[in-house]
Enzyme design. Structure first.
Site, PDB file in Angstrom:
ATOM      1  N   ARG A 239       0.862  -1.182   0.000  1.00 49.97           N
ATOM      2  CA  ARG A 239       0.000   0.000   0.000  1.00 49.97           C
ATOM      3  C   ARG A 239       0.898   1.231   0.000  1.00 49.97           C
ATOM      4  O   ARG A 239       1.968   1.242   0.650  1.00 49.97           O
ATOM      5  CB  ARG A 239      -0.886   0.046   1.251  1.00 49.97           C
ATOM      6  CG  ARG A 239      -2.100  -0.851   1.221  1.00 49.97           C
ATOM      7  CD  ARG A 239      -3.156  -0.399   0.208  1.00 49.97           C
ATOM      8  NE  ARG A 239      -4.334  -1.234   0.244  1.00 49.97           N
ATOM      9  CZ  ARG A 239      -4.527  -2.340  -0.500  1.00 49.97           C
ATOM     10  NH1 ARG A 239      -3.589  -2.727  -1.357  1.00 49.97           N
ATOM     11  NH2 ARG A 239      -5.653  -3.037  -0.406  1.00 49.97           N
ATOM     12  N   GLU A 268      -4.375   7.555  -4.871  1.00 50.96           N
ATOM     13  CA  GLU A 268      -4.634   6.845  -6.129  1.00 50.96           C
ATOM     14  C   GLU A 268      -5.926   7.385  -6.726  1.00 50.96           C
ATOM     15  O   GLU A 268      -6.886   7.577  -5.981  1.00 50.96           O
ATOM     16  CB  GLU A 268      -4.745   5.333  -5.882  1.00 50.96           C
ATOM     17  CG  GLU A 268      -3.429   4.749  -5.394  1.00 50.96           C
ATOM     18  CD  GLU A 268      -3.462   3.232  -5.182  1.00 50.96           C
ATOM     19  OE1 GLU A 268      -4.466   2.594  -5.528  1.00 50.96           O
ATOM     20  OE2 GLU A 268      -2.463   2.700  -4.667  1.00 50.96           O
ATOM     21  N   HIS A 287      -1.797   0.147  -9.733  1.00 53.03           N
ATOM     22  CA  HIS A 287      -2.412  -0.778  -8.764  1.00 53.03           C
ATOM     23  C   HIS A 287      -3.029  -1.990  -9.483  1.00 53.03           C
ATOM     24  O   HIS A 287      -4.238  -2.216  -9.423  1.00 53.03           O
ATOM     25  CB  HIS A 287      -3.459  -0.056  -7.901  1.00 53.03           C
ATOM     26  CG  HIS A 287      -3.693  -0.758  -6.584  1.00 53.03           C
ATOM     27  ND1 HIS A 287      -4.036  -0.098  -5.428  1.00 53.03           N
ATOM     28  CD2 HIS A 287      -3.622  -2.076  -6.255  1.00 53.03           C
ATOM     29  CE1 HIS A 287      -4.184  -0.985  -4.450  1.00 53.03           C
ATOM     30  NE2 HIS A 287      -3.936  -2.191  -4.934  1.00 53.03           N
TER      31      HIS A 287
HETATM   32  P1  NAP Z   1      -1.239 -11.485   4.787  1.00 50.53           P
HETATM   33  O1  NAP Z   1      -0.871 -12.878   4.428  1.00 50.53           O
HETATM   34  O2  NAP Z   1      -2.322 -11.275   5.782  1.00 50.53           O
HETATM   35  O3  NAP Z   1       0.073 -10.737   5.286  1.00 50.53           O
HETATM   36  C1  NAP Z   1      -0.047  -9.489   5.907  1.00 50.53           C
HETATM   37  C2  NAP Z   1       1.305  -9.005   6.306  1.00 50.53           C
HETATM   38  O4  NAP Z   1       1.128  -7.733   6.969  1.00 50.53           O
HETATM   39  C3  NAP Z   1       2.016  -9.931   7.296  1.00 50.53           C
HETATM   40  O5  NAP Z   1       3.376  -9.880   7.032  1.00 50.53           O
HETATM   41  C4  NAP Z   1       1.702  -9.278   8.624  1.00 50.53           C
HETATM   42  O6  NAP Z   1       2.691  -9.494   9.597  1.00 50.53           O
HETATM   43  C5  NAP Z   1       1.739  -7.816   8.254  1.00 50.53           C
HETATM   44  N1  NAP Z   1       1.007  -6.991   9.218  1.00 50.53           N
HETATM   45  C6  NAP Z   1      -0.329  -6.967   9.436  1.00 50.53           C
HETATM   46  N2  NAP Z   1      -0.605  -6.091  10.426  1.00 50.53           N
HETATM   47  C7  NAP Z   1       0.574  -5.569  10.826  1.00 50.53           C
HETATM   48  C8  NAP Z   1       0.952  -4.625  11.816  1.00 50.53           C
HETATM   49  N3  NAP Z   1       0.027  -4.032  12.576  1.00 50.53           N
HETATM   50  N4  NAP Z   1       2.255  -4.337  11.977  1.00 50.53           N
HETATM   51  C9  NAP Z   1       3.211  -4.948  11.209  1.00 50.53           C
HETATM   52  N5  NAP Z   1       2.910  -5.852  10.249  1.00 50.53           N
HETATM   53  C10 NAP Z   1       1.616  -6.152  10.073  1.00 50.53           C
HETATM   54  O7  NAP Z   1      -1.695 -10.654   3.501  1.00 50.53           O
HETATM   55  P2  NAP Z   1      -1.192 -10.781   1.992  1.00 50.53           P
HETATM   56  O8  NAP Z   1      -2.209 -11.524   1.225  1.00 50.53           O
HETATM   57  O9  NAP Z   1       0.214 -11.223   1.979  1.00 50.53           O
HETATM   58  O10 NAP Z   1      -1.307  -9.241   1.535  1.00 50.53           O
HETATM   59  C11 NAP Z   1      -0.466  -8.258   2.110  1.00 50.53           C
HETATM   60  C12 NAP Z   1      -0.888  -6.879   1.657  1.00 50.53           C
HETATM   61  O11 NAP Z   1      -0.598  -6.725   0.268  1.00 50.53           O
HETATM   62  C13 NAP Z   1      -2.411  -6.623   1.732  1.00 50.53           C
HETATM   63  O12 NAP Z   1      -2.788  -6.196   3.011  1.00 50.53           O
HETATM   64  C14 NAP Z   1      -2.616  -5.538   0.696  1.00 50.53           C
HETATM   65  O13 NAP Z   1      -2.490  -4.269   1.290  1.00 50.53           O
HETATM   66  C15 NAP Z   1      -1.474  -5.752  -0.275  1.00 50.53           C
HETATM   67  N6  NAP Z   1      -1.939  -6.250  -1.583  1.00 50.53           N
HETATM   68  C16 NAP Z   1      -1.758  -5.473  -2.679  1.00 50.53           C
HETATM   69  C17 NAP Z   1      -2.146  -5.928  -3.910  1.00 50.53           C
HETATM   70  C18 NAP Z   1      -1.954  -5.085  -5.137  1.00 50.53           C
HETATM   71  O14 NAP Z   1      -2.788  -5.137  -6.027  1.00 50.53           O
HETATM   72  N7  NAP Z   1      -0.879  -4.323  -5.226  1.00 50.53           N
HETATM   73  C19 NAP Z   1      -2.769  -7.177  -4.043  1.00 50.53           C
HETATM   74  C20 NAP Z   1      -2.933  -7.946  -2.900  1.00 50.53           C
HETATM   75  C21 NAP Z   1      -2.514  -7.462  -1.665  1.00 50.53           C
HETATM   76  P3  NAP Z   1       2.792 -10.844  10.451  1.00 50.53           P
HETATM   77  O15 NAP Z   1       2.059 -11.917   9.676  1.00 50.53           O
HETATM   78  O16 NAP Z   1       4.248 -11.076  10.510  1.00 50.53           O
HETATM   79  O17 NAP Z   1       2.195 -10.588  11.774  1.00 50.53           O
HETATM   80  C1  GLV Z   2      -5.380  -5.209  -3.557  1.00 51.21           C
HETATM   81  O1  GLV Z   2      -4.660  -4.273  -3.390  1.00 51.21           O
HETATM   82  C2  GLV Z   2      -5.958  -5.970  -2.516  1.00 51.21           C
HETATM   83  O2  GLV Z   2      -5.789  -5.627  -1.330  1.00 51.21           O
HETATM   84  O3  GLV Z   2      -6.645  -6.954  -2.836  1.00 51.21           O
END
Ligand code: NAP
Ligand code: GLV
Length: 326
Positions: A239, A268, A287
């Site tokens: 993000r 955005e 994005h």
């Molecule tokens: P996920 O498996 O839930 O992983 C979330 C990550 O964020 C973990 O590393 C978690 O840390 C960390 N986190 C959550 N709350 C936190 C806090 N308060 N302090 C520090 N770290 C924290 O999610 P994911 O599927 O990998 O997705 C991660 C992020 O990518 C999403 O939240 C979204 O914003 C972004 N995303 C972007 C796109 C895009 O289109 N560019 C697409 C999908 C996702 P721990 O697990 O180590 O506690």
């Molecule tokens: C994309 O950014 C998502 O959070 O799914």
């Protein structure tokens, strides 16, 4: 459609068949666009809705919940939920659905594509050819558009959640050494654990994968950028709010970082007058982390499944606030 069918409001049409199937089971209204509804338009629209199907462009806050007194379920077609006030939804007993898992590999692919694009200066090279600068005098110039190797280099993954781990797997396949930092320490094959400062100091490439929360907003600020290895490259598919964009622009302008590649931004769409757009070493895309045909259809399907479960009083397949179920 029977008059007792639940009313659902969707803030946008979605790819695939799922919304059509939802329309057979609910009285569905869809914001006609173009673009997302304004906060005021959304508040007007949710008045009678029992279900809300939203996107990450829709702010779901206490004011919106107050405008939708009949809401029983909220389903976002995204994994990130920084646009939803989860505490307010929980206080109302409303389960909030999201779409983890189905977009992990597609988003990791984009992170890796950005890593390669920035390392090998692909957008710059493409502009070079299209703009007619690849002239006979510059045929196979030995020092033309020299980039960085990924193989043998060190990648730092910030946030070892699902996408962070998928990026780490790709990096290992490319012959990179992989370091990681995350809030929760966990092991992953081939990944060396570091503190965040140690990771920033050691990695040639840093890829961000933490969720945006009050704790992670501004996680990569001026101090962290200054602590990065000189000549490193930063990739952000998480993000925009995680990185201080003004500080990043300065680090790129000063040559402290060799490049950056961003899929996400503080604002955005990225405003056309953003200072970021004047920087050569920066790769920008709008994005599109999860933007493959198959993945967007899977996200639509899961968000409709979440919504229908909530309307039918069943636990959501992917609920971000399971505490609503006691
Ligand atoms: P996920 O498996 O839930 O992983 C979330 C990550 O964020 C973990 O590393 C978690 O840390 C960390 N986190 C959550 N709350 C936190 C806090 N308060 N302090 C520090 N770290 C924290 O999610 P994911 O599927 O990998 O997705 C991660 C992020 O990518 C999403 O939240 C979204 O914003 C972004 N995303 C972007 C796109 C895009 O289109 N560019 C697409 C999908 C996702 P721990 O697990 O180590 O506690
Ligand atoms: C994309 O950014 C998502 O959070 O799914």
């Amino acid at each position: 459609m029977p008059a007792e069918s639940p009313r659902v409001y969707a803030t946008r049409g979605l790819p695939g068949e799922a919304l059509g199937e939802l329309a057979e089971r609910a009285r569905l209204s869809v914001w006609p666009g173009p673009g997302p509804p304004s906060p005021a338009a959304l508040r007007d629209a949710v008045g009678e809705a029992e279900g809300l199907l939203c996107l990450l462009t829709d702010r779901v806050d206490a004011a919106l919940l107050a405008a939708g007194p009949r809401l029983r379920v909220i389903s976002s077609c995204s994994v990130g939920l920084d646009h939803v006030d989860l505490a307010a939804a929980t206080a109302r007993g409303i389960p909030v659905g999201h779409t983890p898992g189905v977009l992990t590999e597609t988003t990791a692919d984009l992170a890796f594509a950005l890593l390669l694009a920035a390392a090998r200066r692909i957008p710059e090279a493409e502009r070079f050819v299209r703009e007619g600068r690849w002239t006979p005098e510059r045929a196979w110039e030995p020092d033309l558009l020299l980039g960085r190797d990924l193989h043998g280099a060190c990648l730092g993954v910030v946030g070892l959640g699902a996408i962070g781990r998928a990026v780490a797997r790709r990096a290992a396949g490319f012959g990179m050494r992989v370091l990681a930092w995350s809030r929760t320490r966990r092991e992953a094959p081939g990944v060396e654990w570091r503190t965040l400062p140690a990771l920033l100091a050691e990695a040639d490439f840093v890829s961000l994968h933490v969720a945006l929360t009050p704790e992670t907003r501004g996680l990569i600020g001026a101090e962290e950028l200054a602590a990065m290895k000189p000549g490193a490259i930063l990739v952000n598919t998480a993000r925009g709010g995680i990185v201080d964009e003004a500080a990043l622009a300065r680090a790129l302008r000063d040559g402290r970082l060799a490049g950056a590649a961003l899929d996400v931004f503080e604002r955005e769409p990225l405003p056309p007058d953003s200072p970021l757009l004047a920087l050569d070493g920066l790769v920008v895309v709008p994005h599109i982390g999860s933007a493959s045909l198959a993945t967007r259809a899977r996200m639509a399907r899961l968000s409709v499944d979440n919504l229908l479960a909530g309307l039918e009083g069943r636990p959501l397949p992917h609920c971000a606030n399971p505490e609503v179920y006691g």
